[in-house]
Scaffold this active site. Sequence first.
Site, PDB file in Angstrom:
ATOM      1  N   SER A   8       1.298  -5.048 -38.443  1.00  0.00           N
ATOM      2  CA  SER A   8       0.624  -6.239 -37.911  1.00  0.00           C
ATOM      3  C   SER A   8       1.661  -7.176 -37.306  1.00  0.00           C
ATOM      4  O   SER A   8       2.563  -7.657 -38.005  1.00  0.00           O
ATOM      5  CB  SER A   8      -0.120  -6.975 -39.028  1.00  0.00           C
ATOM      6  OG  SER A   8      -0.481  -8.271 -38.568  1.00  0.00           O
ATOM      7  N   HIS A  31      -1.289  -3.305 -34.842  1.00  0.00           N
ATOM      8  CA  HIS A  31      -2.384  -4.177 -35.283  1.00  0.00           C
ATOM      9  C   HIS A  31      -2.153  -5.598 -34.753  1.00  0.00           C
ATOM     10  O   HIS A  31      -1.107  -6.199 -35.024  1.00  0.00           O
ATOM     11  CB  HIS A  31      -2.435  -4.171 -36.810  1.00  0.00           C
ATOM     12  CG  HIS A  31      -3.568  -4.919 -37.417  1.00  0.00           C
ATOM     13  ND1 HIS A  31      -4.833  -4.380 -37.591  1.00  0.00           N
ATOM     14  CD2 HIS A  31      -3.640  -6.183 -37.902  1.00  0.00           C
ATOM     15  CE1 HIS A  31      -5.617  -5.273 -38.168  1.00  0.00           C
ATOM     16  NE2 HIS A  31      -4.922  -6.388 -38.370  1.00  0.00           N
ATOM     17  N   ASP A  33      -3.730  -9.424 -34.547  1.00  0.00           N
ATOM     18  CA  ASP A  33      -4.682 -10.344 -35.168  1.00  0.00           C
ATOM     19  C   ASP A  33      -5.017 -11.492 -34.226  1.00  0.00           C
ATOM     20  O   ASP A  33      -4.152 -12.300 -33.885  1.00  0.00           O
ATOM     21  CB  ASP A  33      -4.081 -10.910 -36.460  1.00  0.00           C
ATOM     22  CG  ASP A  33      -3.936  -9.848 -37.525  1.00  0.00           C
ATOM     23  OD1 ASP A  33      -4.967  -9.297 -37.941  1.00  0.00           O
ATOM     24  OD2 ASP A  33      -2.788  -9.565 -37.924  1.00  0.00           O
ATOM     25  N   MET A  35      -7.060 -14.862 -33.925  1.00  0.00           N
ATOM     26  CA  MET A  35      -7.705 -15.889 -34.770  1.00  0.00           C
ATOM     27  C   MET A  35      -8.022 -17.103 -33.913  1.00  0.00           C
ATOM     28  O   MET A  35      -7.232 -17.473 -33.036  1.00  0.00           O
ATOM     29  CB  MET A  35      -6.765 -16.321 -35.892  1.00  0.00           C
ATOM     30  CG  MET A  35      -6.262 -15.170 -36.745  1.00  0.00           C
ATOM     31  SD  MET A  35      -5.262 -15.798 -38.120  1.00  0.00           S
ATOM     32  CE  MET A  35      -4.567 -14.272 -38.747  1.00  0.00           C
ATOM     33  N   HIS A  64      -7.827  -6.908 -34.228  1.00  0.00           N
ATOM     34  CA  HIS A  64      -8.622  -7.431 -35.352  1.00  0.00           C
ATOM     35  C   HIS A  64      -9.069  -8.844 -34.988  1.00  0.00           C
ATOM     36  O   HIS A  64      -8.258  -9.770 -34.997  1.00  0.00           O
ATOM     37  CB  HIS A  64      -7.751  -7.415 -36.619  1.00  0.00           C
ATOM     38  CG  HIS A  64      -8.391  -8.005 -37.834  1.00  0.00           C
ATOM     39  ND1 HIS A  64      -7.679  -8.308 -38.971  1.00  0.00           N
ATOM     40  CD2 HIS A  64      -9.681  -8.340 -38.109  1.00  0.00           C
ATOM     41  CE1 HIS A  64      -8.499  -8.802 -39.882  1.00  0.00           C
ATOM     42  NE2 HIS A  64      -9.712  -8.850 -39.378  1.00  0.00           N
ATOM     43  N   MET A  66     -10.665 -12.163 -35.692  1.00  0.00           N
ATOM     44  CA  MET A  66     -11.130 -13.115 -36.708  1.00  0.00           C
ATOM     45  C   MET A  66     -11.610 -14.345 -35.954  1.00  0.00           C
ATOM     46  O   MET A  66     -10.935 -15.387 -35.898  1.00  0.00           O
ATOM     47  CB  MET A  66      -9.981 -13.434 -37.680  1.00  0.00           C
ATOM     48  CG  MET A  66      -9.707 -12.292 -38.655  1.00  0.00           C
ATOM     49  SD  MET A  66      -8.066 -12.367 -39.398  1.00  0.00           S
ATOM     50  CE  MET A  66      -7.134 -11.560 -38.104  1.00  0.00           C
ATOM     51  N   MET A 135     -10.930  -6.000 -46.074  1.00  0.00           N
ATOM     52  CA  MET A 135      -9.848  -6.994 -46.211  1.00  0.00           C
ATOM     53  C   MET A 135      -9.417  -7.062 -47.671  1.00  0.00           C
ATOM     54  O   MET A 135     -10.248  -7.211 -48.575  1.00  0.00           O
ATOM     55  CB  MET A 135     -10.317  -8.380 -45.752  1.00  0.00           C
ATOM     56  CG  MET A 135     -10.515  -8.530 -44.250  1.00  0.00           C
ATOM     57  SD  MET A 135      -9.056  -8.145 -43.235  1.00  0.00           S
ATOM     58  CE  MET A 135      -7.861  -9.351 -43.840  1.00  0.00           C
ATOM     59  N   ASP A 173      -6.213  -4.208 -45.097  1.00  0.00           N
ATOM     60  CA  ASP A 173      -5.378  -5.195 -44.412  1.00  0.00           C
ATOM     61  C   ASP A 173      -5.163  -6.375 -45.349  1.00  0.00           C
ATOM     62  O   ASP A 173      -6.128  -7.046 -45.735  1.00  0.00           O
ATOM     63  CB  ASP A 173      -6.115  -5.630 -43.136  1.00  0.00           C
ATOM     64  CG  ASP A 173      -5.344  -6.629 -42.292  1.00  0.00           C
ATOM     65  OD1 ASP A 173      -4.173  -6.923 -42.609  1.00  0.00           O
ATOM     66  OD2 ASP A 173      -5.931  -7.122 -41.300  1.00  0.00           O
TER      67      ASP A 173
HETATM   68  C1  DX5 Z   1      -4.457 -11.566 -42.157  1.00  0.00           C
HETATM   69  C2  DX5 Z   1      -4.287 -10.503 -41.109  1.00  0.00           C
HETATM   70  C3  DX5 Z   1      -3.336  -9.440 -41.463  1.00  0.00           C
HETATM   71  C4  DX5 Z   1      -1.930  -9.906 -41.784  1.00  0.00           C
HETATM   72  C5  DX5 Z   1      -1.486  -9.055 -42.939  1.00  0.00           C
HETATM   73  O1  DX5 Z   1      -5.660 -12.192 -42.019  1.00  0.00           O
HETATM   74  O2  DX5 Z   1      -5.513  -9.881 -40.782  1.00  0.00           O
HETATM   75  O3  DX5 Z   1      -3.312  -8.392 -40.481  1.00  0.00           O
HETATM   76  O4  DX5 Z   1      -0.988  -9.783 -40.743  1.00  0.00           O
HETATM   77  O5  DX5 Z   1      -0.254  -9.518 -43.363  1.00  0.00           O
HETATM   78  P1  DX5 Z   1       0.468  -8.972 -44.677  1.00  0.00           P
HETATM   79  O6  DX5 Z   1       0.619  -7.490 -44.490  1.00  0.00           O
HETATM   80  O7  DX5 Z   1       1.740  -9.710 -44.689  1.00  0.00           O
HETATM   81  O8  DX5 Z   1      -0.430  -9.299 -45.836  1.00  0.00           O
HETATM   82 ZN    ZN Z   2      -5.464  -8.072 -39.507  1.00  0.00          ZN
END
Ligand code: DX5
Ligand code: ZN
Length: 221
Positions: A8, A31, A33, A35, A64, A66, A135, A173
Amino acid sequence: MDIRIAPSILSADFANLERDIAQVASADLLHVDVMDAHFVPNLTLGLPVVARICEVSPLPVDVHLMIDAPDEWAVRYAQAGAASVTFHLEATSDPAALADRIRSAGAHAAVALRPASSGDELLGLLDAFDMILVMTVEPGFGGQSFMPDMTAKVSRFRKAIDASGAPVSIQVDGGISRDTIATVVAAGADTLVAGSAIFGATDRTAEIAALRARAEAARRV
Ligand code: DX5
Ligand code: ZN
């Protein structure tokens, strides 16, 4: 299902993204993210940045989302070159229809579950998805602690998927590291996201190899 390691980039250096992405080329998926500061209390990046990441990434890009409005945005990430687009169950009223639109735009479709969501409403719709994301932290931030209770959800989905015969991956994740990866793989996860574990390591290739070795060893035959 083959084990896939998905670094990620939330834990990468955003001022040196292309360099950091190149350093994880031995993984399977990248990956990313997205947000929106509404669905989660954090803000990352959006469509133009993801489109450029898709152009430079040596790995298929796993987006991903969010965000509050996946019905409006998810298809655009597929059109921008994402290999897979994951939206949250909690943010849409018709997950199967949205997955169908993502597939029609040429990407794999996945649905994510917050820790509080059972996902029971998906059990009759499993073949609508290429992947279910369980999650294992509250979404929004990297570096949080793995929630061990979530392995029961992984097991439940793995049983339901196997019974359905649909070729659906299970992604986890949040808090995935050398210490936690075996438990989720043993429960039935095959696609493992890791942010801080990989980008926090000095030798990222070695960390990916170590995670992969532990996952392969824990894999059910
Ligand atoms: C958090 C993200 C993850 C995040 C995971 O909401 O969706 O993808 O990067 O980070 P680690 O592996 O550090 O928990
Ligand atoms: Zn994620």
